[in-house]
Design a protein around this motif. Structure first.
Motif, PDB file in Angstrom:
ATOM      1  N   ALA A   1       0.834  -1.207   0.000  1.00 28.26           N
ATOM      2  CA  ALA A   1       0.000   0.000   0.000  1.00 28.26           C
ATOM      3  C   ALA A   1       0.866   1.254   0.000  1.00 28.26           C
ATOM      4  CB  ALA A   1      -0.924   0.009   1.209  1.00 28.26           C
ATOM      5  N   GLY A   2       0.610   2.129  -0.962  1.00 28.42           N
ATOM      6  CA  GLY A   2       1.348   3.383  -1.079  1.00 28.42           C
ATOM      7  C   GLY A   2       2.577   3.280  -1.948  1.00 28.42           C
ATOM      8  N   THR A   3       2.961   2.047  -2.301  1.00 25.97           N
ATOM      9  CA  THR A   3       4.165   1.837  -3.112  1.00 25.97           C
ATOM     10  C   THR A   3       3.836   1.172  -4.440  1.00 25.97           C
ATOM     11  OG1 THR A   3       5.564   1.674  -1.138  1.00 25.97           O
ATOM     12  CG2 THR A   3       6.440   0.730  -3.178  1.00 25.97           C
ATOM     13  N   THR A   4       3.228   0.009  -4.382  1.00 28.34           N
ATOM     14  CA  THR A   4       2.793  -0.668  -5.610  1.00 28.34           C
ATOM     15  C   THR A   4       1.281  -0.567  -5.797  1.00 28.34           C
ATOM     16  OG1 THR A   4       2.706  -2.749  -4.364  1.00 28.34           O
ATOM     17  CG2 THR A   4       4.706  -2.308  -5.655  1.00 28.34           C
ATOM     18  N   ILE A   5       0.567  -0.384  -4.695  1.00 29.76           N
ATOM     19  CA  ILE A   5      -0.899  -0.413  -4.725  1.00 29.76           C
ATOM     20  C   ILE A   5      -1.459   0.912  -4.213  1.00 29.76           C
ATOM     21  CG2 ILE A   5      -2.954  -1.559  -3.812  1.00 29.76           C
ATOM     22  CD1 ILE A   5      -1.135  -4.080  -3.499  1.00 29.76           C
ATOM     23  N   ASP A   6      -2.342   1.499  -4.981  1.00 29.34           N
ATOM     24  CA  ASP A   6      -2.999   2.750  -4.616  1.00 29.34           C
ATOM     25  C   ASP A   6      -4.317   2.425  -3.909  1.00 29.34           C
ATOM     26  OD1 ASP A   6      -4.061   5.249  -4.369  1.00 29.34           O
ATOM     27  OD2 ASP A   6      -4.192   5.666  -6.516  1.00 29.34           O
ATOM     28  N   ASP A   7      -4.339   2.636  -2.601  1.00 28.18           N
ATOM     29  CA  ASP A   7      -5.568   2.391  -1.843  1.00 28.18           C
ATOM     30  C   ASP A   7      -6.195   3.694  -1.361  1.00 28.18           C
ATOM     31  OD1 ASP A   7      -3.927   3.196   0.188  1.00 28.18           O
ATOM     32  OD2 ASP A   7      -4.310   1.483   1.492  1.00 28.18           O
ATOM     33  N   GLY A   8      -5.731   4.798  -1.925  1.00 27.67           N
ATOM     34  CA  GLY A   8      -6.305   6.094  -1.570  1.00 27.67           C
ATOM     35  C   GLY A   8      -6.016   6.529  -0.144  1.00 27.67           C
TER      36      GLY A   8
ATOM     37  N   LYS B   1      -8.890  -4.149  10.813  1.00 29.56           N
ATOM     38  CA  LYS B   1      -9.113  -5.074   9.706  1.00 29.56           C
ATOM     39  C   LYS B   1     -10.524  -4.949   9.142  1.00 29.56           C
ATOM     40  CE  LYS B   1      -7.676  -8.861  11.839  1.00 29.56           C
ATOM     41  NZ  LYS B   1      -7.285 -10.284  12.024  1.00 29.56           N
ATOM     42  N   ALA B   2     -11.499  -4.750  10.011  1.00 25.89           N
ATOM     43  CA  ALA B   2     -12.877  -4.603   9.548  1.00 25.89           C
ATOM     44  C   ALA B   2     -13.047  -3.323   8.722  1.00 25.89           C
ATOM     45  CB  ALA B   2     -13.835  -4.598  10.736  1.00 25.89           C
ATOM     46  N   TYR B   3     -12.452  -2.248   9.202  1.00 31.34           N
ATOM     47  CA  TYR B   3     -12.515  -0.965   8.482  1.00 31.34           C
ATOM     48  C   TYR B   3     -11.867  -1.120   7.106  1.00 31.34           C
ATOM     49  CZ  TYR B   3     -12.071   4.118   7.768  1.00 31.34           C
ATOM     50  OH  TYR B   3     -12.162   5.410   7.285  1.00 31.34           O
ATOM     51  N   LEU B   4     -10.699  -1.745   7.092  1.00 25.11           N
ATOM     52  CA  LEU B   4      -9.960  -1.896   5.846  1.00 25.11           C
ATOM     53  C   LEU B   4     -10.724  -2.777   4.865  1.00 25.11           C
ATOM     54  CD1 LEU B   4      -7.118  -0.896   4.922  1.00 25.11           C
ATOM     55  CD2 LEU B   4      -6.291  -3.183   5.477  1.00 25.11           C
ATOM     56  N   ALA B   5     -11.276  -3.873   5.354  1.00 25.39           N
ATOM     57  CA  ALA B   5     -12.005  -4.782   4.474  1.00 25.39           C
ATOM     58  C   ALA B   5     -13.199  -4.085   3.831  1.00 25.39           C
ATOM     59  CB  ALA B   5     -12.466  -6.005   5.260  1.00 25.39           C
ATOM     60  N   GLN B   6     -13.951  -3.316   4.619  1.00 24.82           N
ATOM     61  CA  GLN B   6     -15.104  -2.614   4.070  1.00 24.82           C
ATOM     62  C   GLN B   6     -14.683  -1.539   3.083  1.00 24.82           C
ATOM     63  OE1 GLN B   6     -18.425  -3.431   4.566  1.00 24.82           O
ATOM     64  NE2 GLN B   6     -18.560  -2.081   2.785  1.00 24.82           N
TER      65      GLN B   6
ATOM     66  N   TYR C   1     -12.050  -1.557   1.218  1.00 17.08           N
ATOM     67  CA  TYR C   1     -11.600  -2.183  -0.016  1.00 17.08           C
ATOM     68  C   TYR C   1     -12.770  -2.702  -0.845  1.00 17.08           C
ATOM     69  CZ  TYR C   1      -6.659  -2.042   1.368  1.00 17.08           C
ATOM     70  OH  TYR C   1      -5.387  -1.642   1.705  1.00 17.08           O
ATOM     71  N   VAL C   2     -13.894  -3.019  -0.180  1.00 15.18           N
ATOM     72  CA  VAL C   2     -15.107  -3.388  -0.914  1.00 15.18           C
ATOM     73  C   VAL C   2     -15.719  -2.154  -1.560  1.00 15.18           C
ATOM     74  CG1 VAL C   2     -17.479  -4.194  -0.668  1.00 15.18           C
ATOM     75  CG2 VAL C   2     -15.630  -5.432   0.460  1.00 15.18           C
ATOM     76  N   ASP C   3     -15.776  -1.069  -0.785  1.00 12.00           N
ATOM     77  CA  ASP C   3     -16.394   0.162  -1.282  1.00 12.00           C
ATOM     78  C   ASP C   3     -15.580   0.798  -2.411  1.00 12.00           C
ATOM     79  OD1 ASP C   3     -18.331  -0.193   0.642  1.00 12.00           O
ATOM     80  OD2 ASP C   3     -17.437   1.216   2.069  1.00 12.00           O
TER      81      ASP C   3
ATOM     82  N   GLU D   1      -3.696 -12.658   6.466  1.00  8.65           N
ATOM     83  CA  GLU D   1      -5.113 -12.636   6.132  1.00  8.65           C
ATOM     84  C   GLU D   1      -5.468 -11.419   5.281  1.00  8.65           C
ATOM     85  OE1 GLU D   1      -9.486 -12.394   8.397  1.00  8.65           O
ATOM     86  OE2 GLU D   1      -7.627 -12.358   9.558  1.00  8.65           O
ATOM     87  N   VAL D   2      -5.052 -10.246   5.719  1.00 10.37           N
ATOM     88  CA  VAL D   2      -5.345  -9.016   4.973  1.00 10.37           C
ATOM     89  C   VAL D   2      -4.647  -9.043   3.622  1.00 10.37           C
ATOM     90  CG1 VAL D   2      -5.055  -6.510   4.936  1.00 10.37           C
ATOM     91  CG2 VAL D   2      -5.759  -7.657   7.048  1.00 10.37           C
ATOM     92  N   THR D   3      -3.408  -9.474   3.608  1.00  9.58           N
ATOM     93  CA  THR D   3      -2.620  -9.492   2.377  1.00  9.58           C
ATOM     94  C   THR D   3      -3.237 -10.411   1.327  1.00  9.58           C
ATOM     95  OG1 THR D   3      -0.597  -9.051   3.628  1.00  9.58           O
ATOM     96  CG2 THR D   3      -0.335  -9.954   1.414  1.00  9.58           C
ATOM     97  N   SER D   4      -3.667 -11.587   1.741  1.00  8.93           N
ATOM     98  CA  SER D   4      -4.242 -12.542   0.795  1.00  8.93           C
ATOM     99  C   SER D   4      -5.478 -11.978   0.125  1.00  8.93           C
ATOM    100  CB  SER D   4      -4.568 -13.857   1.508  1.00  8.93           C
ATOM    101  OG  SER D   4      -3.398 -14.478   1.993  1.00  8.93           O
ATOM    102  N   GLY D   5      -6.347 -11.335   0.904  1.00  9.69           N
ATOM    103  CA  GLY D   5      -7.540 -10.741   0.321  1.00  9.69           C
ATOM    104  C   GLY D   5      -7.225  -9.635  -0.658  1.00  9.69           C
ATOM    105  N   LEU D   6      -6.226  -8.828  -0.315  1.00 12.29           N
ATOM    106  CA  LEU D   6      -5.841  -7.721  -1.185  1.00 12.29           C
ATOM    107  C   LEU D   6      -5.257  -8.235  -2.502  1.00 12.29           C
ATOM    108  CD1 LEU D   6      -5.448  -4.732  -1.670  1.00 12.29           C
ATOM    109  CD2 LEU D   6      -3.394  -4.814  -0.237  1.00 12.29           C
TER     110      LEU D   6
END
Length: 233
Positions: free
Chosen positions: A10-17, A76-81, A83-85, A117-122
């Motif tokens: 995040a912030g390097t290869t992936i733009d998550d805003g 993790k819950a905040y991040l997961a939601q 990333y869905v939104d 867990e977070v990494t795999s989903g991303l």
């Protein structure tokens, strides 16, 4: 010459805003702590349990193990939601850069302050992976679940070397968008590259130990260290 390029996510290869910042802040403030932006920036790039453990007392709240666990669940819950939104996307040119480096025989690994867990989903959402069927093929992915300590410790970079069979730190380049990314690269003995696709401006990022400050990962294949062997001088 480079044998292995290690990139933050995040912030390097992936733009998550910038959602990781917001998720970490929400997790800590939800427990009643205040968050100074400087402290938040200081702990970005580290593993998130360590970040929460540090930020809670800085914000006036005792970091008990149970509270840290609760805050991490909130994170993790905040991040997961989020990333869905708003699904994260690769920064422009990153996928092409990864393909170019691997076509030159340079291994490419990702490291992250996220757990497995977070990494795999991303990675699944992006179609990236270490299997040949992935849309973007990587040689290794190392998370904080895989090592005894995250950044600025060098262990994720060294574990990426283990996984890819690279034995000399002189042949490793590590890039990230935070000070702790640069500290981890230096601690590992790797070429330390800061990229400006994250939240830090150039002057602030350059305060960290570095060999290069670049606009982004997309230009890393143009470095002389990453040039094709036939073109190296």
């Amino acid at each position: 010459m480079i044998d292995l390029a290690v990139f933050d996510m995040a912030g390097t290869t992936i733009d998550d805003g910038g959602v990781v910042y917001r998720a970490l802040e929400a997790a800590v403030t939800g427990a009643g702590a205040t968050v100074d932006p400087t402290d938040l920036q200081t702990w970005m790039g580290t593993d998130k349990v360590s970040a929460i453990t540090a930020l809670l007392p800085l914000g006036g709240v005792d970091a008990t193990p149970s509270l840290v666990d609760d805050c991490f669940d909130t994170f993790k819950a905040y991040l997961a939601q989020a990333y869905v939104d708003t699904p994260p996307t690769p920064f422009a040119g990153v996928e092409e850069a990864i393909a170019t480096l691997r076509s030159r025989g340079i291994k490419v690994a990702l490291t992250t302050g996220f757990d497995r867990e977070v990494t795999s989903g991303l990675l699944t959402s992006l179609g990236w992976g270490v299997d040949a069927g992935a849309r973007v093929v990587l040689d290794a992915v190392v998370t904080t679940s895989d090592v005894v300590a995250g950044r600025p410790a060098p262990y994720m970079i060294h574990h990426a070397m283990e996984l890819t069979g690279v034995v000399s730190v002189a042949g490793v380049l590590a890039a990230g968008d935070t000070i702790v990314d640069l500290q981890a690269a230096r601690n590992a003995g790797a070429i330390a590259v800061g990229v400006l696709t994250g939240a830090l401006p150039e002057a602030a990022l350059a305060e960290g130990p570095h060999d290069y400050i670049l606009p982004g990962v997309a230009v890393i294949p143009t470095l002389s260290e990453c040039a094709p062997a036939a073109a190296a001088v």
